[in-house]
Design a protein around this motif. Structure first.
Motif, PDB file in Angstrom:
ATOM      1  N   HIS A  12      11.701  14.900   5.019  1.00  0.00           N
ATOM      2  CA  HIS A  12      11.424  14.947   3.620  1.00  0.00           C
ATOM      3  C   HIS A  12      12.846  14.807   2.997  1.00  0.00           C
ATOM      4  O   HIS A  12      12.911  14.451   1.552  1.00  0.00           O
ATOM      5  N   THR A  13      13.735  15.190   3.556  1.00  0.00           N
ATOM      6  CA  THR A  13      14.954  15.219   2.720  1.00  0.00           C
ATOM      7  C   THR A  13      15.592  13.960   2.653  1.00  0.00           C
ATOM      8  O   THR A  13      16.490  13.691   1.928  1.00  0.00           O
ATOM      9  N   ASN A  14      14.938  12.950   3.151  1.00  0.00           N
ATOM     10  CA  ASN A  14      15.391  11.476   3.015  1.00  0.00           C
ATOM     11  C   ASN A  14      15.079  11.336   1.234  1.00  0.00           C
ATOM     12  O   ASN A  14      15.730  10.259   1.013  1.00  0.00           O
ATOM     13  N   ARG A  15      14.293  11.934   0.764  1.00  0.00           N
ATOM     14  CA  ARG A  15      14.133  11.825  -0.540  1.00  0.00           C
ATOM     15  C   ARG A  15      15.023  12.589  -1.489  1.00  0.00           C
ATOM     16  O   ARG A  15      14.789  12.182  -2.729  1.00  0.00           O
ATOM     17  N   ILE A  16      15.886  13.213  -0.905  1.00  0.00           N
ATOM     18  CA  ILE A  16      16.679  14.302  -1.577  1.00  0.00           C
ATOM     19  C   ILE A  16      18.057  13.351  -2.207  1.00  0.00           C
ATOM     20  O   ILE A  16      18.517  12.352  -1.569  1.00  0.00           O
ATOM     21  N   SER A  17      18.471  13.430  -3.454  1.00  0.00           N
ATOM     22  CA  SER A  17      19.377  12.761  -3.979  1.00  0.00           C
ATOM     23  C   SER A  17      20.795  12.813  -3.441  1.00  0.00           C
ATOM     24  O   SER A  17      21.054  13.984  -2.820  1.00  0.00           O
ATOM     25  N   ALA A  27      27.705  23.971  -0.387  1.00  0.00           N
ATOM     26  CA  ALA A  27      27.247  25.423  -0.161  1.00  0.00           C
ATOM     27  C   ALA A  27      27.223  25.878   1.366  1.00  0.00           C
ATOM     28  O   ALA A  27      26.705  26.865   1.683  1.00  0.00           O
ATOM     29  N   GLY A  28      27.413  24.815   2.326  1.00  0.00           N
ATOM     30  CA  GLY A  28      27.549  25.003   3.871  1.00  0.00           C
ATOM     31  C   GLY A  28      26.415  24.975   4.546  1.00  0.00           C
ATOM     32  O   GLY A  28      26.246  25.324   5.561  1.00  0.00           O
ATOM     33  N   ASP A  29      25.438  23.975   4.019  1.00  0.00           N
ATOM     34  CA  ASP A  29      24.251  23.704   4.580  1.00  0.00           C
ATOM     35  C   ASP A  29      24.421  22.318   5.644  1.00  0.00           C
ATOM     36  O   ASP A  29      25.060  21.203   5.507  1.00  0.00           O
ATOM     37  N   ARG A  30      24.817  22.741   7.088  1.00  0.00           N
ATOM     38  CA  ARG A  30      25.116  21.805   7.882  1.00  0.00           C
ATOM     39  C   ARG A  30      24.115  20.613   8.062  1.00  0.00           C
ATOM     40  O   ARG A  30      24.406  19.569   8.599  1.00  0.00           O
ATOM     41  N   GLY A  31      22.755  21.093   7.761  1.00  0.00           N
ATOM     42  CA  GLY A  31      21.685  20.050   8.124  1.00  0.00           C
ATOM     43  C   GLY A  31      22.013  19.093   6.931  1.00  0.00           C
ATOM     44  O   GLY A  31      21.713  17.849   7.377  1.00  0.00           O
ATOM     45  N   ALA A  32      22.389  19.537   5.787  1.00  0.00           N
ATOM     46  CA  ALA A  32      22.602  18.408   4.552  1.00  0.00           C
ATOM     47  C   ALA A  32      23.677  17.624   5.164  1.00  0.00           C
ATOM     48  O   ALA A  32      23.809  16.422   4.677  1.00  0.00           O
ATOM     49  N   TRP A  33      24.678  18.164   5.648  1.00  0.00           N
ATOM     50  CA  TRP A  33      25.845  17.375   6.052  1.00  0.00           C
ATOM     51  C   TRP A  33      25.303  16.223   7.200  1.00  0.00           C
ATOM     52  O   TRP A  33      25.699  15.141   7.007  1.00  0.00           O
ATOM     53  N   ARG A  34      24.430  16.504   7.983  1.00  0.00           N
ATOM     54  CA  ARG A  34      23.988  15.638   8.818  1.00  0.00           C
ATOM     55  C   ARG A  34      23.118  14.755   8.354  1.00  0.00           C
ATOM     56  O   ARG A  34      23.394  13.427   8.617  1.00  0.00           O
ATOM     57  N   SER A  35      22.296  14.855   7.213  1.00  0.00           N
ATOM     58  CA  SER A  35      21.634  13.756   6.615  1.00  0.00           C
ATOM     59  C   SER A  35      22.461  13.130   5.829  1.00  0.00           C
ATOM     60  O   SER A  35      22.179  11.819   5.780  1.00  0.00           O
ATOM     61  N   LEU A  36      23.542  13.596   5.207  1.00  0.00           N
ATOM     62  CA  LEU A  36      24.426  12.772   4.521  1.00  0.00           C
ATOM     63  C   LEU A  36      25.036  11.662   5.364  1.00  0.00           C
ATOM     64  O   LEU A  36      25.173  10.477   4.872  1.00  0.00           O
ATOM     65  N   TYR A  37      25.484  12.311   6.496  1.00  0.00           N
ATOM     66  CA  TYR A  37      26.190  11.222   7.510  1.00  0.00           C
ATOM     67  C   TYR A  37      25.257  10.074   7.974  1.00  0.00           C
ATOM     68  O   TYR A  37      25.525   8.966   7.717  1.00  0.00           O
ATOM     69  N   GLU A  38      24.005  10.602   8.430  1.00  0.00           N
ATOM     70  CA  GLU A  38      23.099   9.596   8.748  1.00  0.00           C
ATOM     71  C   GLU A  38      22.782   8.626   7.663  1.00  0.00           C
ATOM     72  O   GLU A  38      22.373   7.339   8.061  1.00  0.00           O
ATOM     73  N   ARG A  39      22.609   8.795   6.313  1.00  0.00           N
ATOM     74  CA  ARG A  39      22.421   8.175   5.287  1.00  0.00           C
ATOM     75  C   ARG A  39      23.452   6.945   5.092  1.00  0.00           C
ATOM     76  O   ARG A  39      23.111   5.970   4.554  1.00  0.00           O
ATOM     77  N   HIS A  40      24.793   7.399   5.417  1.00  0.00           N
ATOM     78  CA  HIS A  40      25.741   6.727   4.839  1.00  0.00           C
ATOM     79  C   HIS A  40      26.894   6.029   6.038  1.00  0.00           C
ATOM     80  O   HIS A  40      27.582   5.265   5.853  1.00  0.00           O
TER      81      HIS A  40
END
Length: 231
Positions: A12-17, A27-40
């Motif tokens: 569901h994080t694919n829907r996060i802006s 803020a140190g969320d490593r999962g968010a970094w992975r999601s950002l990398y995969e998105r771009h």
């Protein structure tokens, strides 16, 4: 990208802006970094290729881009789209890589007089694709940047101006001159091939080359740094 300790965010994080992903990364969320990398990452790979980064170098170049993105995220103010900001970092990384490649090539040419090995015989389609790549390689890097962003990536001129860090009029001027340069190179190559084959109608025009005239034909060719074709 081999950044240690990354966890995968739920689907569901694919829907996060992008803005929220950046905030989570900071803020140190490593999962968010992975999601950002995969998105771009696909955007960065495609852009690196269009800017002339060769396949053997592309993976390392992509990691260099995202390392720079990771280090610079705290300074991202959200004044432009995240993709625009990443385009800018990719363009800078590519410029540095090309400079290093030119230096290595100059050193190799100085130290060795041996000619490079002959390339394998490609198909006609592959040969034309390589020809277009060679013509793009001959473009001034600033012209190539705006041409790739506008023609291949479909980025609006206003965003290109932010990526290239220049006025919009300069973007239009560089785009105009890039099209002219590419058209001249295509005409020269077409003439050479016709002469080689001894016929005036053996081949059609080179594919994928935009007409010299653009959507802004009335352009101030002296804008910013365009004097003398050194855009």
């Amino acid at each position: 990208m081999n950044t240690p300790g990354l966890s995968r965010l739920p689907a569901h994080t694919n829907r996060i802006s992008d803005g929220e992903l950046v905030a989570r990364c900071c803020a140190g969320d490593r999962g968010a970094w992975r999601s950002l990398y995969e998105r771009h990452s696909a955007l960065v790979f495609r852009f690196l290729s269009a800017l002339g980064v060769r396949d053997p170098e592309r993976e390392d170049a992509c990691q260099d881009v995202f390392l720079a993105v990771y280090r610079s995220l705290p300074s991202f103010r959200g004044e432009a789209q995240l993709s625009t900001w990443i385009y800018r970092i990719t363009a800078r990384t590519t410029g540095k890589l090309i400079q290093k490649r030119k230096l290595r090539s100059a050193l190799t040419n100085t130290l060795s007089s041996e000619p490079p090995p002959a390339p394998s015989d490609p198909t006609e389609r592959a040969a034309r694709s390589l020809l277009l790549d060679r013509m793009l390689d001959k473009l001034n890097p600033k012209k190539r940047l705006v041409l790739v962003l506008f023609e291949l990536e479909g980025v609006p001129v206003e965003e290109i101006a932010r990526i290239a860090e220049c006025p919009t009029n300069t973007v239009w001027s560089r785009l105009h001159h890039a099209r002219l340069d590419l058209a001249k190179m295509a005409a020269k190559e077409d003439k050479r091939r016709r002469k080689t084959r001894g016929t005036a109608d053996s081949d059609g025009p080179l594919p994928g080359v935009a007409p010299a005239s653009g959507s802004r034909d009335s352009i101030d060719t002296d804008a910013t740094d365009e004097t003398g074709g050194a855009a």
